[in-house]
Design an enzyme around this catalytic site. Structure first.
Site, mmCIF file in Angstrom:
data_model
loop_
_atom_site.group_PDB
_atom_site.id
_atom_site.type_symbol
_atom_site.label_atom_id
_atom_site.label_comp_id
_atom_site.label_asym_id
_atom_site.label_seq_id
_atom_site.Cartn_x
_atom_site.Cartn_y
_atom_site.Cartn_z
ATOM 1 N N HIS A 367 0.821 -1.218 0.000
ATOM 2 C CA HIS A 367 0.000 0.000 0.000
ATOM 3 C C HIS A 367 0.846 1.255 0.000
ATOM 4 C CE1 HIS A 367 -3.238 -2.705 1.900
ATOM 5 N NE2 HIS A 367 -2.891 -3.054 0.695
ATOM 6 N N ARG A 474 -9.369 4.587 -8.908
ATOM 7 C CA ARG A 474 -9.401 3.354 -8.105
ATOM 8 C C ARG A 474 -9.928 3.687 -6.712
ATOM 9 N NH1 ARG A 474 -4.076 2.257 -10.978
ATOM 10 N NH2 ARG A 474 -4.246 0.168 -11.844
ATOM 11 N N ARG A 510 -14.270 3.592 -10.546
ATOM 12 C CA ARG A 510 -14.436 2.141 -10.493
ATOM 13 C C ARG A 510 -14.920 1.777 -9.093
ATOM 14 N NH1 ARG A 510 -9.330 -1.626 -11.471
ATOM 15 N NH2 ARG A 510 -8.699 -0.875 -9.431
ATOM 16 N N GLU A 610 -11.372 -7.715 -17.811
ATOM 17 C CA GLU A 610 -10.167 -8.281 -17.192
ATOM 18 C C GLU A 610 -10.186 -9.805 -17.201
ATOM 19 O OE1 GLU A 610 -8.974 -5.351 -13.663
ATOM 20 O OE2 GLU A 610 -11.084 -5.884 -13.585
ATOM 21 N N ASN A 633 -3.631 -5.272 -16.910
ATOM 22 C CA ASN A 633 -2.809 -5.949 -15.889
ATOM 23 C C ASN A 633 -3.419 -7.305 -15.555
ATOM 24 O OD1 ASN A 633 -1.606 -3.442 -15.838
ATOM 25 N ND2 ASN A 633 -2.586 -2.820 -13.921
ATOM 26 N N ARG A 644 0.677 -11.628 -11.830
ATOM 27 C CA ARG A 644 1.233 -10.298 -12.107
ATOM 28 C C ARG A 644 2.196 -9.810 -11.034
ATOM 29 N NH1 ARG A 644 -4.060 -6.333 -11.440
ATOM 30 N NH2 ARG A 644 -2.627 -4.692 -10.840
ATOM 31 N N CYS A 681 -6.841 0.786 -19.472
ATOM 32 C CA CYS A 681 -6.313 1.549 -18.330
ATOM 33 C C CYS A 681 -5.296 0.767 -17.498
ATOM 34 C CB CYS A 681 -7.457 2.038 -17.447
ATOM 35 S SG CYS A 681 -8.455 0.711 -16.753
HETATM 36 C C1 PEP Z 1 -5.898 -3.767 -14.489
HETATM 37 O O1 PEP Z 1 -6.115 -4.876 -14.039
HETATM 38 O O2 PEP Z 1 -5.294 -3.557 -15.555
HETATM 39 C C2 PEP Z 1 -6.343 -2.572 -13.754
HETATM 40 C C3 PEP Z 1 -6.251 -1.379 -14.280
HETATM 41 O O3 PEP Z 1 -6.776 -2.758 -12.479
HETATM 42 P P1 PEP Z 1 -5.813 -2.935 -11.229
HETATM 43 O O4 PEP Z 1 -4.404 -2.726 -11.699
HETATM 44 O O5 PEP Z 1 -6.245 -1.929 -10.239
HETATM 45 O O6 PEP Z 1 -6.094 -4.335 -10.840
HETATM 46 MG MG MG Z 2 -7.463 -5.122 -12.345
#
Ligand code: PEP
Ligand code: MG
Length: 756
Positions: A367, A474, A510, A610, A633, A644, A681
């Site tokens: 965080h 976010r 979001r 996603e 991501n 990831r 994004c």
């Molecule tokens: C993603 O998954 O690409 C995304 C933008 O969300 P987060 O990185 O917050 O999981």
């Molecule tokens: Mg995500």
């Protein structure tokens, strides 16, 4: 007349007088060793100091050959002195010559001495030197004599740490504490910071070493110890903690340590010998750290960090923590060095003075790292040992690009980095000039460049970066930096501030995306998850806990009264989830309208793409929502089955590969076919080369961290998008591409003079 004997109290009193006198460092050292020898009725007392080249040099002696001062040397690990330094443990021997490590140094003339007591000079668990007394007779030194030596060693450590002895060092040589060190770890946020160390924990603030009145000092110590114990009991009895397994275990360990008789006794003994309560805590902790340094058991090492933390709490109790003083005393170019840190703690530092963050632990997803990224400071992590090697005020460089930290850098390293920083500043200047230019490609195609955000501290970036809006807000970050669930009013206030700051530019909120790696300390999943990334998270969690979603939606609707509201659902897997969420939203709209609240003028609802299941129902998806945003991501991690957060895999598979680019093209094509706006994004949008690929497969809107807008725009204005699209189409359609897509994209950029 010098007093002979007299015990530790007398010795400390004499040391205090010596420290207060205006003396040359060598004279002071000579007098100190003489005092110790006299006090302990020893014929010899010598001080060896550890140099940066791992050699222990004789700095002062009473009793040995005076000509050998600054001449006699021992390697780390060599002889008794070298052994003490290497192991950070004392040696108390009645027949030194019989010890297997004994090494004879002819120049010092110590053949006549049998008994030997040597203690390490320690600071924060690091050895800086060795202090020795010797006698002709075969004697074993008493426990209180050992204690007196250790305390004296602490005073000497302070002299070394404050640079008092550096002037005695021969040109070209440095003391160990002042030597340049580099650490290799991981990059958590890019950027380069040059500045001065600010240790996050207050251990070094102890400068007042000697007490005036031991009894009074013991009373202070006891009062602080009792309030420390009470505060731990208090934490343990709180309801939220009582329910928590892990939290509770840590606090139980704290309580055990805080009530540990041995600890209390050692602290009291050190105060009885003349130290202040603070110095006693520091001394006991330093001894303990030195002993634990050689321990490999991870469990015990972790307990040591708990103990460290506890000692710091006690210090704070004793000194009365005053964060304002800390902030005022902060250098203008502070680089905070910490073992680990809570996200909110970083926000306590004034942003304008922060140049970087160095963490011994941490991960990209910690965080505190998320917050550091939000406020745009370079971060390097996994820097083992950085805290104990650094002193407040040391020069330091954080290289957030490479994940390297240079502590007390050599002039050439510093010069190279100063040049790098200048180069970056020149590039920033170019980006600033681009800010007011429209984000249009070389062949006139408009591309929306939006930014990602999540905290109030991000908002100034909206105008600084030239972003055209917030493509991803976010909302979970507010939850992650808080100690408890943010109340409805707090949520509403933040959302309102964001919409106000956007001044009519679009903002996509979001709904809370927790679970997976985004853990709230006050809301943990009680069930153990084998695969949290595939588990109970995001929309799955909020549909099961509709109260959470309802509160948030209500706060958003109220904040956006009279304006546009764009809502986006994370981690949608099937269309039914959209229907369910829509029902909750509609109900909230009806509720607010019934009570006469001002509603948003337009309410648009979108989803994050996603989860790969949506790829096989793209047309239905596009018809069901107002917009789609690709979370690359997560989508990449699920398409490629690649965690990831796993650093071992981070460069293994390339998102700019044929299969993944085909996936992205499929999505962009579906959006166009159905007339549904599509954005991306994830991190992919923020690197010029990957943003180039995205435009090549048809994305006309991307959202990224604010620092990336400049470089991406510089790329965009030089790119002929229509030509690029044809190039991509050819290469993605072929069944056997000759070169990897990334290389082909670089070649295209090179041929067209596109900066990537
Ligand atoms: C993603 O998954 O690409 C995304 C933008 O969300 P987060 O990185 O917050 O999981
Ligand atoms: Mg995500």
């Amino acid at each position: 007349m010098r007093e002979m004997g007299g015990g530790p109290r007398v010795l400390l009193r004499r040391l205090r007088e010596l420290m207060a006198e205006a003396l040359e460092p060598q004279t002071r050292l000579d007098r100190i060793v003489r005092e110790i020898a006299a006090n302990m009725v020893a014929e010899v007392c010598s001080l060896y100091v550890l140099r940066a080249d791992s050699v222990l040099e004789l700095y002062a002696t009473e009793g040995l050959n005076p000509g050998s001062v600054h001449q006699a040397q021992l390697r780390l690990g060599q002889g008794l002195v070298g052994t003490i330094a290497a192991s950070a443990r004392s040696l108390n021997l009645s027949e030194a010559q019989k010890h297997p490590a004994f090494a004879y140094l002819p120049e010092v003339g110590e053949e006549a001495y049998n008994s030997f007591l040597g203690v390490p000079v320690l600071r924060a668990g690091r050895t800086l030197g060795v202090l020795v007394v010797q006698n002709r007779t075969k004697r074993v030194y008493r426990e209180d004599e050992l204690e007196a030596m250790e305390t004296t060693a602490m005073v000497i450590a302070e002299m070394i740490a404050t640079g008092d002895l550096s002037r005695l060092t021969r040109p070209g040589l440095e003391l160990d504490l002042t030597k340049p060190v580099s650490f290799n770890g991981l990059s958590f946020n890019e950027g380069i910071g040059l500045g001065h160390v600010v240790l996050h924990e207050p251990r070094i603030v102890v400068t007042n070493l000697f007490n005036e009145d031991s009894d009074q000092e013991i009373r202070r110590l006891e009062t602080s110890l009792s309030s420390l114990r009470l505060s731990i009991d208090d934490m343990l009895s709180r309801r939220d903690v009582a329910a928590e397994g892990e939290h509770r275990a840590v606090l139980e360990a704290y309580r055990m340590f805080a009530n540990d008789q041995g600890w209390g006794r050692r602290l009291e003994e050190a105060v009885r010998n003349g130290l202040t309560a603070e110095a006693a805590v520091e001394k006991v902790q330093s001894d303990m750290r030195a002993r634990m340094l050689h321990m490999t058991d991870p469990y015990l090492r972790e307990r040591m960090s708990d103990f460290d933390d506890l000692a710091n709490r006690l210090l704070r109790q004793l000194m009365g923590r005053a964060p304002d003083d800390v902030a005022a005393a902060l250098p203008r170019d502070a680089i905070v060095v910490a073992r680990s840190m809570g996200a909110a703690e970083l926000l306590d530092y004034p942003r304008e003075k922060l140049r970087g963050l160095v963490l011994e632990d941490g991960a990209v997803t910690s965080h505190v790292v998320i917050v550091a990224r939000a406020i745009g400071i370079p971060v390097a992590g996994q820097m083992k040992g950085a805290v104990s090697m650094a002193e407040n005020g040391d020069a330091i460089i954080v290289d957030g690009e490479e994940g390297i930290v240079h502590l007390r850098p050599q002039p050439d390293v510093e010069a190279a980095y100063t040049e790098k920083v200048r180069f970056r500043a020149r590039r920033q200047e170019v980006y600033r000039e681009l800010r007011s230019r429209p984000s249009v490609s070389k062949d006139g195609i408009k591309i929306d460049l939006l930014m990602n955000a999540g905290l109030a501290v991000d908002l100034p970036q909206l105008s600084d970066s030239g972003a055209e809006g917030i493509g991803l807000f976010r909302t979970e970050l507010q939850f992650m930096v808080a100690a408890t669930f943010p109340r409805a009013e707090q949520q509403e206030r933040l959302y309102r501030d964001v919409i106000d700051a956007a001044r009519g530019r679009p903002v996509t909120f979001r709904t809370i995306d927790i679970g997976g790696d985004k853990v709230l300390p006050y809301f943990k999943n009680s069930a153990h998850e084998e695969n949290p990334a595939l588990g109970w998270r995001a929309i799955r969690l909020t549909l099961d806990r509709p109260g959470l979603l309802r509160t948030q939606v209500r706060a958003l609707l109220r904040a956006a009264g009279g304006r546009e509201l764009r809502l986006m659902l994370p981690m949608v897997t099937e269309l039914g989830e959209i229907t369910q969420a829509r029902e909750i939203i509609d109900k909230e709209v009806r509720h607010l309208s019934r009570f006469g609240h001002d509603l948003p003028t337009i309410l648009k609802m979108g989803v994050m793409l996603e989860v790969p299941s949506l790829l096989f129902q793209l047309d239905e998806l596009m018809a069901a929502v107002d917009f789609v945003s690709v979370g690359s991501n997560d989508l990449f991690q699920f398409v490629m089955a690649t965690d990831r957060g796993n650093t071992q895999l981070s460069n293994r598979f390339d998102p700019l590969s044929v299969p993944f680019l085909r996936v992205l093209k499929m999505i962009a094509d579906a959006g166009e076919r159905c007339g549904t706006p599509v954005t991306l994004c994830g991190e992919l949008a923020g690197k010029p080369i990957s943003a180039l690929a995205l435009m090549g497969v048809g994305f006309q809107s991307i959202s990224m961290s604010p620092a990336s807008i400049g470089p991406v725009k510089a790329m965009l204005v030089e790119t002929p998008i229509n030509e690029l699209k044809m190039f991509m189409e050819d290469n993605l359609a072929g069944t056997s591409a000759q070169l990897p897509m990334r290389a082909l994209l670089h070649a295209f950029a090179g041929d067209h003079g596109i900066p990537v």
